[in-house]
Enzyme design. Structure first.
Site, PDB file in Angstrom:
ATOM      1  N   SER A 117       1.261  12.878  -1.819  1.00  0.00           N
ATOM      2  CA  SER A 117       0.431  12.820  -0.605  1.00  0.00           C
ATOM      3  C   SER A 117       0.841  13.809   0.484  1.00  0.00           C
ATOM      4  O   SER A 117       0.102  13.976   1.454  1.00  0.00           O
ATOM      5  CB  SER A 117       0.453  11.411  -0.024  1.00  0.00           C
ATOM      6  OG  SER A 117      -0.355  10.577  -0.821  1.00  0.00           O
ATOM      7  N   LYS A 119      -1.672  16.254   1.355  1.00  0.00           N
ATOM      8  CA  LYS A 119      -2.912  15.905   2.080  1.00  0.00           C
ATOM      9  C   LYS A 119      -3.093  16.645   3.413  1.00  0.00           C
ATOM     10  O   LYS A 119      -4.162  17.216   3.646  1.00  0.00           O
ATOM     11  CB  LYS A 119      -2.997  14.388   2.290  1.00  0.00           C
ATOM     12  CG  LYS A 119      -3.209  13.604   0.984  1.00  0.00           C
ATOM     13  CD  LYS A 119      -3.069  12.107   1.226  1.00  0.00           C
ATOM     14  CE  LYS A 119      -3.288  11.295  -0.044  1.00  0.00           C
ATOM     15  NZ  LYS A 119      -3.006   9.856   0.178  1.00  0.00           N
ATOM     16  N   TYR A 168      -7.812  17.044  -6.462  1.00  0.00           N
ATOM     17  CA  TYR A 168      -6.898  16.137  -5.759  1.00  0.00           C
ATOM     18  C   TYR A 168      -5.693  15.782  -6.642  1.00  0.00           C
ATOM     19  O   TYR A 168      -4.539  15.859  -6.208  1.00  0.00           O
ATOM     20  CB  TYR A 168      -7.653  14.884  -5.315  1.00  0.00           C
ATOM     21  CG  TYR A 168      -6.747  13.801  -4.796  1.00  0.00           C
ATOM     22  CD1 TYR A 168      -6.108  13.936  -3.561  1.00  0.00           C
ATOM     23  CD2 TYR A 168      -6.482  12.655  -5.549  1.00  0.00           C
ATOM     24  CE1 TYR A 168      -5.246  12.952  -3.089  1.00  0.00           C
ATOM     25  CE2 TYR A 168      -5.621  11.675  -5.086  1.00  0.00           C
ATOM     26  CZ  TYR A 168      -5.008  11.834  -3.864  1.00  0.00           C
ATOM     27  OH  TYR A 168      -4.146  10.874  -3.413  1.00  0.00           O
ATOM     28  N   TYR A 200       0.826   5.919   6.751  1.00  0.00           N
ATOM     29  CA  TYR A 200      -0.036   4.789   6.374  1.00  0.00           C
ATOM     30  C   TYR A 200       0.146   3.592   7.304  1.00  0.00           C
ATOM     31  O   TYR A 200       0.142   3.744   8.519  1.00  0.00           O
ATOM     32  CB  TYR A 200       0.215   4.368   4.911  1.00  0.00           C
ATOM     33  CG  TYR A 200       0.253   5.514   3.966  1.00  0.00           C
ATOM     34  CD1 TYR A 200      -0.884   6.307   3.771  1.00  0.00           C
ATOM     35  CD2 TYR A 200       1.403   5.850   3.284  1.00  0.00           C
ATOM     36  CE1 TYR A 200      -0.853   7.380   2.896  1.00  0.00           C
ATOM     37  CE2 TYR A 200       1.434   6.912   2.406  1.00  0.00           C
ATOM     38  CZ  TYR A 200       0.316   7.671   2.223  1.00  0.00           C
ATOM     39  OH  TYR A 200       0.352   8.718   1.373  1.00  0.00           O
ATOM     40  N   VAL A 252       4.355   9.485  -2.729  1.00  0.00           N
ATOM     41  CA  VAL A 252       4.949   8.516  -3.659  1.00  0.00           C
ATOM     42  C   VAL A 252       5.918   9.164  -4.651  1.00  0.00           C
ATOM     43  O   VAL A 252       6.618   8.467  -5.381  1.00  0.00           O
ATOM     44  CB  VAL A 252       3.894   7.689  -4.440  1.00  0.00           C
ATOM     45  CG1 VAL A 252       3.159   6.746  -3.521  1.00  0.00           C
ATOM     46  CG2 VAL A 252       2.938   8.580  -5.198  1.00  0.00           C
TER      47      VAL A 252
END
Ligand code: GLN
Length: 440
Positions: free
Chosen positions: A73, A76, A198, A250, A268
């Site tokens: 992530s 992102k 992605y 998050y 992760v």
């Protein structure tokens, strides 16, 4: 005579700090490696690397900073920058919001009615973001993304094909999110190409040192400090750092701001990046995660670095910096030149209405405001003021605009404001342009 085996240079207290930090948290064995992507379950939980990169490219590192892992992530916010460059802010905002969801990374947080993902840091928003990367075909779009990530890291990065395959074949939840986005028209076409891009961007291999340089690039206005290469247009940095601040961790985002106070992003794979704009970037790798999917040691390390180096972004240096080095008027200061009696008499009479401010350092709102205040609240108002720029290193855009307005305010009163010893080049050329533009 020093002992012959003495090192030739001083032990850096910063290096010692990073080494001590590593030793302090190496024994922490809480958390579990991610296993919902089968290939990630193979990660070695004992691996632990810490790297700090300065905005001039010096990297301090301890532990397994060259151990490879997938960026996940952390890609992102970087791909968000690519989408912003390719489509513009307005187009991107039409598809993806900037509200923290407070939900887990794989939550299906879509705005009621529109189906717009709440932010680009949750998977839904990231998949929509990947769909906005421009390029004639899949390979071109992939090259665009991997090229951007490589520019941030300052070296060519590659994809871990095994992780990619593992994620593609088991990513049913992400695929479901893709179809929901298609249903709402957020994805214009078949979701599969956006999902594939992605999954591939998440499978890019980095190490902790790379992450520190990624973070330092974000801290350095978008230019990698080691290579000098620009990774993202400066105009999009604010948008990238904003979503990292509000959504990067998050459902831990609020806690993170309170404890660490730096824009950040976790993955992760076990990586975390944290950015202190203008100062440094942090990259940590430790694959054991907490229940929210953030690296356990990574969170601890960032907390400790922030506390011990005083880096919380809401605790900036207490003194904003003083712009006025000296202030005097014409009655107080006389040049050594010999003058006629008439000249001296004139200076005696009018000297007090000439004020000189010798400025220094960086001009921005907080440092310029006292200068403006003094000039506008002095009674009697000076007929003639000089701002001496000899020791001014920089003026930001807001200071330049305020100075131009100050010139106009003097003009309206029939008084004069003179800038002396202004350097050539930016940002002072902008000052001349601002002043001229309002004096035609
Ligand atoms: N590729 C991962 C996923 O989509 C990324 C999640 C993460 O790093 N938080 O599940």
């Amino acid at each position: 005579m020093p002992p012959t085996d003495a090192p030739h240079h001083l032990d850096s207290p910063i290096q010692a700090f990073v080494d001590a930090l590593h030793a302090r948290f190496a024994g922490l064995t809480d958390g579990r490696v991610a296993d919902y992507i089968p290939e990630l379950a193979k990660a070695d939980a004992s691996k632990f690397g810490i790297a700090i990169a300065t905005v001039d490219g010096r990297v301090y590192e301890a532990g397994d900073t060259r151990a490879p892992f997938t960026i996940q992530s952390i890609s992102k916010p970087l791909v968000y920058g690519v989408a912003l460059e390719d489509c513009g802010a307005e187009r991107v905002r039409a598809s993806i919001g900037v509200e923290p969801s407070g939900d887990a990374f794989n939550s299906i947080s879509l705005e009621a009615g529109t189906g717009r993902p709440l932010n680009p840091m949750i998977n839904a928003g990231a998949i929509a973001t990947s769909s906005l990367v421009q390029g004639a075909d899949r390979d071109t779009r992939l090259a665009r993304v991997v090229g951007a990530l490589s520019a941030y890291a300052g070296r060519p990065l590659a994809i871990d094909e095994a992780v990619f395959e593992s994620e593609r074949s088991t990513g049913h939840r992400n695929r479901a999110i893709g179809h929901l986005l298609r249903n709402h028209g957020i994805l214009a076409d078949d979701p599969e190409p956006a999902l594939e891009l992605y999954f591939r961007q998440c499978s890019v291999v980095v190490d902790a040192r790379d992450l520190a340089l990624v973070a330092a690039t974000l801290a350095n206005g978008g230019v990698n400090p080691a290579t000098g290469q620009r990774a993202v247009a400066a105009e999009h940095l604010g948008a990238i750092l904003s979503v990292m601040t509000t959504c990067g961790m998050y459902d831990f985002a609020g806690e993170w701001v309170a404890r660490v106070g730096m824009p950040a992003k976790s993955g992760v794979g076990g990586g975390i990046v944290a950015v202190l704009p203008g100062q440094l970037g942090i990259g940590v790798y430790s694959p054991a995660l907490d229940a929210r999917g953030n690296s356990v040691r990574g969170v601890k390390v960032c907390e400790a670095i922030s506390a011990e180096l005083g880096l919380h972004f809401l605790q900036p240096p207490r003194v904003a910096g003083v712009a006025v080095r000296a202030r005097y008027d014409g009655a107080q200061v006389r040049s050594k030149r010999r003058r006629t009696g008439a000249e001296a008499a004139l200076l005696d009479r009018h000297g007090a209405s000439i004020v000189v401010h010798e400025l220094q350092g960086d001009l921005r709102f907080a440092t310029l405001e006292p200068v403006i205040r003094a000039l506008s609240e002095d009674t009697p108002a000076p007929a003639f003021a000089v701002l001496d720029f000899k020791r001014v290193a920089h003026a930001d855009a807001a200071a330049v605009r305020l100075l131009a307005r100050l010139v106009e305010a003097f003009g309206r009163r029939g008084a004069h404001l003179v800038f002396s010893r202004v350097r050539r080049g930016s940002p002072f050329d902008a000052l001349a342009a601002e002043v001229d533009a309002h004096h035609v």
